[in-house]
Design an enzyme around this catalytic site. Structure first.
Site, PDB file in Angstrom:
ATOM      1  N   ASP A   7       0.865  -1.177   0.000  1.00 50.75           N
ATOM      2  CA  ASP A   7       0.000   0.000   0.000  1.00 50.75           C
ATOM      3  C   ASP A   7       0.908   1.234   0.000  1.00 50.75           C
ATOM      4  O   ASP A   7       2.113   1.124   0.265  1.00 50.75           O
ATOM      5  CB  ASP A   7      -0.877  -0.041   1.256  1.00 50.75           C
ATOM      6  CG  ASP A   7      -1.660   1.233   1.473  1.00 50.75           C
ATOM      7  OD1 ASP A   7      -2.398   1.642   0.561  1.00 50.75           O
ATOM      8  OD2 ASP A   7      -1.525   1.835   2.554  1.00 50.75           O
ATOM      9  N   ASP A   9      -0.231   5.128   1.064  1.00 49.27           N
ATOM     10  CA  ASP A   9      -0.471   6.064   2.162  1.00 49.27           C
ATOM     11  C   ASP A   9      -0.567   5.326   3.498  1.00 49.27           C
ATOM     12  O   ASP A   9      -1.371   4.409   3.659  1.00 49.27           O
ATOM     13  CB  ASP A   9      -1.769   6.847   1.913  1.00 49.27           C
ATOM     14  CG  ASP A   9      -1.671   7.748   0.700  1.00 49.27           C
ATOM     15  OD1 ASP A   9      -0.684   8.500   0.606  1.00 49.27           O
ATOM     16  OD2 ASP A   9      -2.575   7.700  -0.151  1.00 49.27           O
TER      17      ASP A   9
END
Length: 220
Positions: A7, A9
């Site tokens: 991922d 953020d």
């Protein structure tokens, strides 16, 4: 081959200030009061329209659209003004260690749109690190497994030989739905206990611990 999917953020990049500022700018533009940062960060990882609908469950679609548009406008303005959210300490060392392994491929699965993902990776010189890059464009929002299924299809790696690295329950639920291992990180936006409850095989306290766990997993 094995596939490690990150991922962005809250996992690779510490973008909490940019996210909360952009969302509250969008709220103000729509005539709404500011929200607490913790509430905003709780929906990071979801695709933007889904995130806004969750933040404003009583609002109608017109207001949702105004906030979505305002967020995008504010976030782009921040980027044009030179905002460059930093990598978390140890993130680059982790990527270097994995890239040194011939049998390991790297990927991205993020709720960001493709344009935002490209800008983030370019800002840190990371674009060529990732052989597969899945974004909100063309996929349902996390925790739907479509992004991971596309990453597996593109790389030819089986689900049992892939791992998703993320900081939210949406990442862990997506991994579980795709039959992929989920490794959580506790420096992001959701508590460690929530990540465990969502199916995380482990929750790393810092990047050195995550790197060790990934190297052990890659050598299994």
């Amino acid at each position: 081959m094995k596939l490690v999917i990150f991922d962005i953020d809250g996992t690779l990049v510490d973008s909490q200030h940019e996210i909360t500022h952009a969302m509250n700018s969008a709220m103000a533009g729509a005539g709404l009061p500011e929200m607490e940062p913790a509430r905003i960060l709780s929906i990071v990882g979801l695709s933007l329209p889904v995130a806004v609908a969750r933040l404003l469950p009583e609002a109608g679609p017109d207001l949702h659209e105004r906030v979505v548009a305002g967020y995008r406008e504010a976030f782009i303005a921040e980027r044009l003004a030179g905002a460059r959210p930093p990598l978390y300490p140890g993130a680059l060392d982790c990527l270097d260690a994995l890239a040194a392994m011939d049998e390991v491929l790297l990927g991205i699965a993020t709720g960001k749109p493709a344009r935002g993902l490209a800008a983030t990776l370019d800002a840190h010189g990371l674009t060529r690190r990732f052989i597969t890059r899945q974004s909100a464009d063309g996929h349902p929002s996390k925790p739907h497994p479509a992004m991971l299924e596309s990453a597996l299809s593109e790389t030819g790696v089986k689900a049992g030989r892939a791992v998703m690295i993320g900081d939210t329950v949406f990442d862990m639920e997506m991994a579980r739905a795709a039959g992929v291992a989920g490794f959580g990180v506790q420096w992001g936006f959701h508590p460690a206990e929530d990540l465990h409850a969502a199916g995380a095989r482990l929750v790393a306290p810092d990047y050195p611990a995550l790197t060790r766990a990934l190297l052990e997993w890659a050598n299994e």
